[in-house]
Write a protein that holds these residues in place. Structure first.
Motif, PDB file in Angstrom:
ATOM      1  N   TRP A  24       0.815  -1.219   0.000  1.00  0.00           N
ATOM      2  CA  TRP A  24       0.000   0.000   0.000  1.00  0.00           C
ATOM      3  C   TRP A  24       0.843   1.262   0.000  1.00  0.00           C
ATOM      4  O   TRP A  24       0.387   2.320  -0.430  1.00  0.00           O
ATOM      5  CB  TRP A  24      -0.948  -0.006   1.205  1.00  0.00           C
ATOM      6  CG  TRP A  24      -2.183  -0.799   0.947  1.00  0.00           C
ATOM      7  CD1 TRP A  24      -2.286  -2.160   0.796  1.00  0.00           C
ATOM      8  CD2 TRP A  24      -3.498  -0.299   0.802  1.00  0.00           C
ATOM      9  NE1 TRP A  24      -3.582  -2.518   0.565  1.00  0.00           N
ATOM     10  CE2 TRP A  24      -4.357  -1.402   0.576  1.00  0.00           C
ATOM     11  CE3 TRP A  24      -4.055   0.970   0.867  1.00  0.00           C
ATOM     12  CZ2 TRP A  24      -5.721  -1.254   0.393  1.00  0.00           C
ATOM     13  CZ3 TRP A  24      -5.420   1.118   0.690  1.00  0.00           C
ATOM     14  CH2 TRP A  24      -6.242   0.005   0.445  1.00  0.00           C
ATOM     15  N   ASN A  25       2.079   1.180   0.476  1.00  0.00           N
ATOM     16  CA  ASN A  25       2.978   2.341   0.490  1.00  0.00           C
ATOM     17  C   ASN A  25       3.786   2.480  -0.795  1.00  0.00           C
ATOM     18  O   ASN A  25       4.502   3.467  -0.971  1.00  0.00           O
ATOM     19  CB  ASN A  25       3.932   2.281   1.684  1.00  0.00           C
ATOM     20  CG  ASN A  25       3.375   2.998   2.890  1.00  0.00           C
ATOM     21  OD1 ASN A  25       2.722   4.028   2.760  1.00  0.00           O
ATOM     22  ND2 ASN A  25       3.632   2.453   4.061  1.00  0.00           N
ATOM     23  N   GLN A  30      -0.081   2.825  -4.755  1.00  0.00           N
ATOM     24  CA  GLN A  30      -1.035   3.592  -3.954  1.00  0.00           C
ATOM     25  C   GLN A  30      -1.996   4.458  -4.765  1.00  0.00           C
ATOM     26  O   GLN A  30      -3.198   4.483  -4.467  1.00  0.00           O
ATOM     27  CB  GLN A  30      -0.302   4.433  -2.907  1.00  0.00           C
ATOM     28  CG  GLN A  30      -1.229   4.940  -1.829  1.00  0.00           C
ATOM     29  CD  GLN A  30      -0.507   5.723  -0.757  1.00  0.00           C
ATOM     30  OE1 GLN A  30      -0.673   6.934  -0.705  1.00  0.00           O
ATOM     31  NE2 GLN A  30       0.292   5.055   0.052  1.00  0.00           N
ATOM     32  N   THR A  34      -6.526   3.906  -3.898  1.00  0.00           N
ATOM     33  CA  THR A  34      -7.168   4.741  -2.901  1.00  0.00           C
ATOM     34  C   THR A  34      -7.678   6.037  -3.510  1.00  0.00           C
ATOM     35  O   THR A  34      -7.106   6.542  -4.471  1.00  0.00           O
ATOM     36  CB  THR A  34      -6.203   5.052  -1.728  1.00  0.00           C
ATOM     37  OG1 THR A  34      -6.901   5.808  -0.737  1.00  0.00           O
ATOM     38  CG2 THR A  34      -4.982   5.818  -2.187  1.00  0.00           C
ATOM     39  N   LEU A  49      -5.776  -2.303   7.504  1.00  0.00           N
ATOM     40  CA  LEU A  49      -5.498  -3.454   6.640  1.00  0.00           C
ATOM     41  C   LEU A  49      -5.956  -4.757   7.290  1.00  0.00           C
ATOM     42  O   LEU A  49      -6.519  -5.626   6.620  1.00  0.00           O
ATOM     43  CB  LEU A  49      -4.009  -3.510   6.309  1.00  0.00           C
ATOM     44  CG  LEU A  49      -3.476  -2.312   5.525  1.00  0.00           C
ATOM     45  CD1 LEU A  49      -1.960  -2.364   5.440  1.00  0.00           C
ATOM     46  CD2 LEU A  49      -4.108  -2.240   4.148  1.00  0.00           C
ATOM     47  N   CYS A  91      -4.424  -6.070  -5.836  1.00  0.00           N
ATOM     48  CA  CYS A  91      -3.245  -5.251  -6.128  1.00  0.00           C
ATOM     49  C   CYS A  91      -1.996  -6.099  -5.951  1.00  0.00           C
ATOM     50  O   CYS A  91      -1.915  -6.965  -5.076  1.00  0.00           O
ATOM     51  CB  CYS A  91      -3.195  -3.974  -5.291  1.00  0.00           C
ATOM     52  SG  CYS A  91      -3.299  -4.177  -3.535  1.00  0.00           S
TER      53      CYS A  91
END
Length: 175
Positions: A24-25, A30, A34, A49, A91
């Motif tokens: 996610w980072n 990212q 989002t 998460l 993802c």
């Protein structure tokens, strides 16, 4: 645990949170996953998460079969079972893009969801600029259902948000 030709889709365990947070980072990942500002997500985000993975009807860690290396995550969330509509998301880390892994994992999750969860449809959201993902979804039978124009401010410009879906009878015609 489920095994495809090149992948393992396994249940989430607590120790996966570091890998999911890293996913996610990732600055390439990212923006595609989002609607929020792209920013560094700290250790507190692990709780979000954790909740996401534990709440999912189907929440899988996707790993490379050959090595067991973490690749990403795939989810189906059936928020309203009465409507039999699953919300799909996937993802992968960028190093696994453009090798058919996303297609392989998505196909498995679609098939599994229709076979085992009694769904009538799978739905998803995708940004209009994510051409690779849209191509995969269309190849696997998803159809465009809607476009929310200029829905998200992203990278100094407005981005359209798309909704796509596949119905059970459409999926059945493919099999």
């Amino acid at each position: 645990m489920f095994i495809t030709e090149r992948l393992i889709l396994r249940s989430y365990v607590e120790s996966d949170l570091d890998d999911i947070l890293r996913l996610w980072n990732d600055p390439l990942v990212q923006p595609f996953i989002t609607n929020d500002n792209v920013t560094v997500l700290g250790p507190k985000f692990k709780e979000t998460l954790r909740t996401q993975m534990e709440r999912a009807t189907f929440g899988a860690i996707i790993a490379l079969k050959e090595t067991g290396e973490f690749m990403g995550q795939g989810l189906v969330d059936v928020a309203q079972p009465k409507n039999r509509d699953g919300a799909f998301g996937i993802c992968l880390l960028p190093k696994f893009w453009n090798n058919g892994y996303g297609t392989e994992a998505t196909k498995f999750i679609i098939d599994h969801s229709f076979k085992w969860f009694g769904l009538n449809r799978l739905s998803l959201g995708v940004f209009a600029s994510n051409a690779r993902a849209i191509a995969v979804y269309e190849k696997l039978g998803f159809v465009m259902e809607g476009r929310k124009r200029q829905a998200v401010w992203m990278d100094s410009r407005w981005e359209d948000s798309l909704t796509m879906g596949i119905l059970r009878d459409e999926w059945e015609r493919q099999h």
